[in-house]
Design a protein around this motif. Structure first.
Motif, PDB file in Angstrom:
ATOM      1  N   GLU A 209       0.834  -1.208   0.000  1.00  0.00           N
ATOM      2  CA  GLU A 209       0.000   0.000   0.000  1.00  0.00           C
ATOM      3  C   GLU A 209       0.866   1.254   0.000  1.00  0.00           C
TER       4      GLU A 209
ATOM      5  N   VAL B  50      -5.535  -4.005  -1.191  1.00  0.00           N
ATOM      6  CA  VAL B  50      -4.297  -4.763  -0.990  1.00  0.00           C
ATOM      7  C   VAL B  50      -4.540  -5.965  -0.080  1.00  0.00           C
TER       8      VAL B  50
ATOM      9  N   LEU C 260      -5.591   0.184   1.223  1.00  0.00           N
ATOM     10  CA  LEU C 260      -5.303  -0.961   2.075  1.00  0.00           C
ATOM     11  C   LEU C 260      -6.338  -2.070   1.924  1.00  0.00           C
TER      12      LEU C 260
END
Length: 654
Positions: A424, A441, A438
């Protein structure tokens, strides 16, 4: 369930900010509960953009304090260098074609404590010493920080601030009778449209919820309501240039000696909404030029906003969280407490050394303060309790080790938190790619994607198999392609790897002395020879470069479009016509974007300024440049040349 009003929804539609990650009902719920910790990065950013748009449109969703001290603070805590924090928050309500401002309109750095003002003055003193100027002779000006609608007047056109670099023509407000505050003259640059508090409270309060709502109404293209038009005709509403504001002036010593009185005095200087005091260095362009500016604010200027409250709060528990570096940070979960107009439920405990020493655990009574763009701070422990120190990483279960006051997880290759935060961080630092927050990810990692290079190898079929929709999958691949093809500075690319003690500034400094692919062969002594790198930092940099070399080369070989940082040695050998000169670009350019021309000028050894000062050598003008700016530059002895003359000088005419 509460939702946004029809007016708010319409304003978001006009601003092209219709929610993607949040429903109108969820937006209203977030505004009521004021608990940003539960939001993903994408949701938090979208909520901030929505709140900014509605606030500047006169239909605020949350208060200015809640925006600053809760939601913006959460973004800063997660990502201290997020692009949203480093750019000017846009004015969004004016419709029409955007055009380049005569000069950038930056925001102002904010301070919330006297100590922050002291630090700012210390930076001024350091700059004065470096410029061989007696600091005691410098004059500081303090003016009211108007809470109005920012605009720029070049004498012919009144522009909205927009995003700080491009705005919209709203000259119609002068045609409606709006006057200029102060000396009444047009063409005095940046200022704000404001309305008298006394007049508003007496004549407008029943028609408008707040003064910003009124300011928004007079800017729009629609025909004005009678009471709004009367406010303009009665000169209760004005465009007030910052240069004309009444002010307190004195030395730095006088600022600190009589600080509280100065603040109280400045707040009372005008009959407009004021939400702070702006301190700035008066004159001395040499020091201003030396201090320079970020993309967000001038370093020779700062705004003081007093907002400090305390409360006694009970800690419910301390939750460990593993960061990108493997450091395990303690977060105190609190009994929900109202502070600065918002419900607070978390605070940082900084490190487990502090937790252990002060006795921060379930049942601890603490004094909590809120001041500035940070999450609430534990000021002191009133009643300590037995702390619970974790022995294993909350992410991967590996045994933790102490290093000074900090706990670390050493399982760098298999710890989910470290892997996800590293990926990230890479995409966030590149700043030319969207969609890889995030939450995205984490989803990728759940399907076995555990490195940056693995992200770039994904196919649309793989993304679809992971549960991403067809459109989202294609968008993600398009963004990955964009990140490789869109030009970015090589120092930003290096900074994306999160090397210890290598922020973007140090990355650029390193690459001013060594080519990108050569840095992996540097010794500690090589790095120490660069100004700004001490022995411990140099050793850490060399060690970390060795650790990331394999991953770096895998990603580098994907073929990113990197702009090489000009080597100081080559700049000195190949003198260009603008080497060592200070240049300001203004207006709309034909040759290319101003940002691209600025990068090219820097590559050739020039310094590119944001505004004209006495130290500026050339003002390069495109189209739509105000006469006032050209006249001001000429008065300062600055050579004004057209874009065509500049290209001819550089030998770049087509």
């Amino acid at each position: 369930m509460p939702s946004l009003s029809n007016t708010q929804l319409e304003l978001l539609k006009e601003a092209d900010l219709e929610p993607i990650h949040l429903s109108p009902e969820l937006i209203a719920q977030i505004a009521t509960q004021a608990n940003p910790q539960q939001l993903s990065d994408e949701q938090l950013l979208e909520f901030l953009q929505i709140c900014n748009a509605l606030y500047r449109s006169g239909e605020p969703l949350i208060s200015d304090a809640e925006y600053d001290f809760i939601f913006l603070a959460e973004l800063q805590k997660r990502h201290p260098h997020h692009p949203y924090l480093e750019t000017v928050e846009p004015e969004v309500i004016a419709v029409g074609k955007t055009v380049a401002l005569p000069e950038p309109m930056l925001s102002t750095e904010k301070a919330y404590t006297r100590s922050s003002i002291e630090k700012w003055l210390s930076r001024l003193e350091k700059a004065a010493n470096e410029c061989d100027v007696d600091f005691s002779t410098l004059i500081i000006r303090a003016t009211p920080k108007l809470d109005g609608y920012a605009a720029y007047d070049d004498g012919k056109i009144l522009y909205t601030r927009g995003d700080g670099r491009k705005g919209t023509d709203i000259s119609r407000v002068f045609e409606r009778g709006l006057i200029v505050g102060g000396n009444g003259k047009r063409g005095q640059g940046a200022g704000e449209i404001v309305v008298s508090q006394t007049y508003f409270n007496t004549y407008l309060a029943e028609y408008f919820e707040n003064s910003r709502n009124f300011q928004a109404s007079i800017i729009k293209e629609k025909e004005l309501e009678q009471h709004a038009l009367e406010a303009i005709q009665n000169h209760a509403a004005v465009f007030y240039p910052f240069s004309q504001l009444p002010a307190w002036q004195g030395t730095a010593v006088e600022v600190l000696t009589d600080f509280d009185h100065v603040i109280e005095t400045v707040y009372k200087l005008v009959d407009y909404d004021v939400d702070g005091v702006v301190f700035e260095l008066v004159g001395n362009d040499r020091i201003k030029q030396h201090l320079g500016a970020t993309r967000h604010h001038h370093r020779w200027q700062i705004a003081y906003k007093n907002n400090v409250e305390t409360a006694e709060v009970v800690v419910l528990k301390v939750t460990p969280q593993t960061s990108r570096s493997g450091r395990v940070n303690p977060v105190a979960e609190l009994t929900p407490t109202k502070l600065s107009g918002a419900m607070i439920s978390r605070a940082t405990a900084h490190h487990y050394g502090m937790v252990k020493k002060l006795g921060i655990g379930a049942g601890t009574l603490i004094e909590l303060t809120r001041s500035g763009l940070v999450i609430p701070k534990i000021e002191r422990v009133i009643i300590p309790k037995e702390p619970q120190i974790p022995e294993h990483c909350p992410s991967c279960g590996s045994e933790l080790v102490w290093d000074s006051d900090y706990l670390y997880c050493l399982n760098t290759t298999k710890c989910s938190a470290q892997i996800e935060n590293t990926i990230e961080h890479f995409f966030r630092t590149l700043a030319n790619v969207d969609g890889f927050g995030l939450k995205t990810v984490e989803k990728l990692h759940a399907f076995g994607v555990n490195s940056i290079s693995a992200v770039y190898q994904l196919s649309i079929e793989q993304l679809q198999a992971m549960g991403f929709g067809d459109k989202t999958s294609q968008n993600l691949l398009d963004q990955l392609h964009r990140s490789r093809t869109e030009a970015i500075e090589d120092w930003r690319f290096l900074g994306a790897f999160g090397i210890y003690r290598m922020g973007l500034g140090n990355c650029e400094r390193l690459l001013q002395h060594h080519r990108l692919l050569d840095i992996f062969n540097l010794t500690v002594e090589d790095v120490m020879n660069i100004e700004g790198f001490a022995d411990k930092t140099s050793a850490a940099v060399v060690e970390c470069l060795a650790k990331i070399k394999t991953d770096f080369m895998q990603i580098y070989q994907l073929g990113f479009n990197l702009i090489p940082t000009p080597l100081i040695s080559e700049q000195q050998q190949n003198i260009s016509p603008i080497f060592g000169k200070t240049i300001v670009f203004t207006g709309t350019m034909v040759h290319g974007k101003r940002d691209d021309m600025s990068k090219e000028a820097k590559r050739l050894g020039a310094k590119v300024g944001a505004s004209v000062t006495g130290k500026t050598d050339f003002l390069v003008t495109g189209s739509d440049v105000g006469a006032a700016k050209i006249a001001a530059a000429t008065e300062k002895g600055v050579k004004v040349i057209s874009e065509e003359e500049y290209l001819a000088m550089m030998g770049m005419q087509e």
